[in-house]
Design an enzyme around this catalytic site. Structure first.
Site, PDB file in Angstrom:
ATOM      1  N   HIS A  92       0.932  -0.075   9.800  1.00  0.00           N
ATOM      2  CA  HIS A  92       0.507   0.611   8.577  1.00  0.00           C
ATOM      3  C   HIS A  92       1.024   2.051   8.613  1.00  0.00           C
ATOM      4  O   HIS A  92       0.887   2.729   9.638  1.00  0.00           O
ATOM      5  CB  HIS A  92      -1.019   0.580   8.470  1.00  0.00           C
ATOM      6  CG  HIS A  92      -1.514   1.204   7.217  1.00  0.00           C
ATOM      7  ND1 HIS A  92      -1.425   0.575   5.985  1.00  0.00           N
ATOM      8  CD2 HIS A  92      -2.058   2.422   6.984  1.00  0.00           C
ATOM      9  CE1 HIS A  92      -1.918   1.373   5.060  1.00  0.00           C
ATOM     10  NE2 HIS A  92      -2.299   2.503   5.632  1.00  0.00           N
ATOM     11  N   ARG A 141       0.929  -8.406   1.099  1.00  0.00           N
ATOM     12  CA  ARG A 141      -0.162  -9.214   0.563  1.00  0.00           C
ATOM     13  C   ARG A 141      -1.319  -9.170   1.551  1.00  0.00           C
ATOM     14  O   ARG A 141      -1.107  -8.937   2.742  1.00  0.00           O
ATOM     15  CB  ARG A 141       0.288 -10.651   0.370  1.00  0.00           C
ATOM     16  CG  ARG A 141       1.441 -10.759  -0.579  1.00  0.00           C
ATOM     17  CD  ARG A 141       1.579 -12.150  -1.049  1.00  0.00           C
ATOM     18  NE  ARG A 141       0.874 -12.324  -2.295  1.00  0.00           N
ATOM     19  CZ  ARG A 141       1.095 -13.366  -3.103  1.00  0.00           C
ATOM     20  NH1 ARG A 141       1.936 -14.303  -2.761  1.00  0.00           N
ATOM     21  NH2 ARG A 141       0.467 -13.466  -4.233  1.00  0.00           N
ATOM     22  N   ASN A 182      -0.449  -5.791  12.578  1.00  0.00           N
ATOM     23  CA  ASN A 182       0.120  -5.187  11.369  1.00  0.00           C
ATOM     24  C   ASN A 182       0.566  -3.765  11.689  1.00  0.00           C
ATOM     25  O   ASN A 182       0.018  -3.128  12.576  1.00  0.00           O
ATOM     26  CB  ASN A 182      -0.935  -5.140  10.260  1.00  0.00           C
ATOM     27  CG  ASN A 182      -0.396  -4.549   8.969  1.00  0.00           C
ATOM     28  OD1 ASN A 182       0.734  -4.839   8.564  1.00  0.00           O
ATOM     29  ND2 ASN A 182      -1.173  -3.698   8.317  1.00  0.00           N
ATOM     30  N   ASP A 240      -6.855  -3.051   6.871  1.00  0.00           N
ATOM     31  CA  ASP A 240      -6.417  -1.937   7.730  1.00  0.00           C
ATOM     32  C   ASP A 240      -7.525  -1.409   8.649  1.00  0.00           C
ATOM     33  O   ASP A 240      -7.623  -0.201   8.880  1.00  0.00           O
ATOM     34  CB  ASP A 240      -5.856  -0.787   6.864  1.00  0.00           C
ATOM     35  CG  ASP A 240      -4.668  -1.227   6.026  1.00  0.00           C
ATOM     36  OD1 ASP A 240      -3.928  -2.119   6.474  1.00  0.00           O
ATOM     37  OD2 ASP A 240      -4.480  -0.686   4.916  1.00  0.00           O
ATOM     38  N   ASN A 282      11.368  -3.107   9.913  1.00  0.00           N
ATOM     39  CA  ASN A 282      10.493  -3.289  11.089  1.00  0.00           C
ATOM     40  C   ASN A 282      10.747  -4.633  11.755  1.00  0.00           C
ATOM     41  O   ASN A 282      10.710  -4.742  12.979  1.00  0.00           O
ATOM     42  CB  ASN A 282       9.016  -3.165  10.691  1.00  0.00           C
ATOM     43  CG  ASN A 282       8.570  -1.716  10.663  1.00  0.00           C
ATOM     44  OD1 ASN A 282       8.504  -1.063  11.702  1.00  0.00           O
ATOM     45  ND2 ASN A 282       8.284  -1.216   9.477  1.00  0.00           N
TER      46      ASN A 282
HETATM   47  C1  GAR Z   1       6.692   0.178   6.323  1.00  0.00           C
HETATM   48  O1  GAR Z   1       6.586   1.568   6.183  1.00  0.00           O
HETATM   49  C2  GAR Z   1       5.331  -0.413   6.661  1.00  0.00           C
HETATM   50  O2  GAR Z   1       4.555   0.387   7.496  1.00  0.00           O
HETATM   51  C3  GAR Z   1       4.720  -0.526   5.288  1.00  0.00           C
HETATM   52  O3  GAR Z   1       5.772  -0.940   4.448  1.00  0.00           O
HETATM   53  C4  GAR Z   1       7.020  -0.478   4.974  1.00  0.00           C
HETATM   54  C5  GAR Z   1       7.910  -1.684   5.125  1.00  0.00           C
HETATM   55  O4  GAR Z   1       9.168  -1.367   5.562  1.00  0.00           O
HETATM   56  N1  GAR Z   1       3.630  -1.442   5.292  1.00  0.00           N
HETATM   57  C6  GAR Z   1       2.577  -1.339   4.514  1.00  0.00           C
HETATM   58  O5  GAR Z   1       2.438  -0.450   3.696  1.00  0.00           O
HETATM   59  C7  GAR Z   1       1.543  -2.432   4.699  1.00  0.00           C
HETATM   60  N2  GAR Z   1       0.369  -2.121   3.970  1.00  0.00           N
HETATM   61  P1  GAR Z   1      10.149  -2.501   6.117  1.00  0.00           P
HETATM   62  O6  GAR Z   1      10.098  -3.671   5.136  1.00  0.00           O
HETATM   63  O7  GAR Z   1      11.483  -1.835   6.118  1.00  0.00           O
HETATM   64  O8  GAR Z   1       9.686  -2.884   7.490  1.00  0.00           O
END
Ligand code: GAR
Length: 190
Positions: A112, A94, A110, A148, A21
């Site tokens: 999610h 975190r 953020n 969230d 991301n």
């Molecule tokens: C993504 O799917 C993001 O939405 C999720 O972790 C992944 C990270 O991917 N985030 C959460 O679960 C936050 N609570 P990335 O490191 O490749 O961006």
């Protein structure tokens, strides 16, 4: 060109892992329509792919593998030093304290991997499959003191098919996240 760049919002990204991301936020920031630039990236884990990407692209980067209190103290200093306007959490695993949110004072976004308010917290894809949901997706929201739960800025729905498992669903949703996050951030900046 230089002048335009000067007016762009200064964005910091917090990551914990792959940072896909973060990469998509960065790629979008290079487009003419982008109202932001990525000024710094901070990882709370060592040797992440996200930090490797930052190094390859000469993006100022920090790795802070401290306990949350110290992590917050150090990162607030960095955010202030680099005059950050907006903080984007991108796979940052975190929970930031209320103290941090109050001290930073600027917007925190953020992404999610669920259709919030459904499936807050971890393991969203496993839970969506187990509960036989017909749809899942991803949400970009503002961060507030409750997990969230901040104002939604954008959401994309993804269909769950019979053949989907947690892994395939994760892949499908991640693809949408990469489009949703930069666009939601850009629209948020007016
Ligand atoms: C993504 O799917 C993001 O939405 C999720 O972790 C992944 C990270 O991917 N985030 C959460 O679960 C936050 N609570 P990335 O490191 O490749 O961006």
């Amino acid at each position: 060109m230089e002048k335009l760049n000067f007016n762009k919002k200064r964005v910091a990204v917090f990551i914990s892992g792959k940072g896909t991301n973060f990469k998509s936020l960065y790629k979008f920031s290079k487009l003419k329509k982008s109202k932001y630039k990525i000024t710094i990236v901070i990882s709370n884990k060592k040797n992440t792919l996200g930090i490797a990407f930052a190094k390859n692209n000469r993006i100022k980067n920090f790795t802070l593998i401290d306990k949350i209190n110290l992590f917050e103290k150090k990162s607030i200093k960095i955010l202030k030093k680099y005059k950050i306007d907006i903080l984007c959490l991108a796979g940052f695993m975190r929970i930031l304290s209320v103290n941090f949110i109050n001290k930073f004072k600027k917007p925190i976004l953020n992404i999610h991997p669920s259709l919030l308010p459904k499936l807050k917290g971890l393991n969203t894809h496993e839970r969506a499959i187990k509960r036989k949901h017909k749809f899942s997706g991803c949400t970009v929201h503002l961060v507030n003191a409750r997990l969230d739960s901040g104002k939604k800025l954008g959401q994309v729905k993804v269909k769950i098919t019979k053949n989907d498992n947690a892994k395939s669903l994760e892949k499908k949703i991640l693809r949408q996240e990469h489009i949703l996050y930069p666009n939601s951030l850009n629209n948020f900046i007016n």
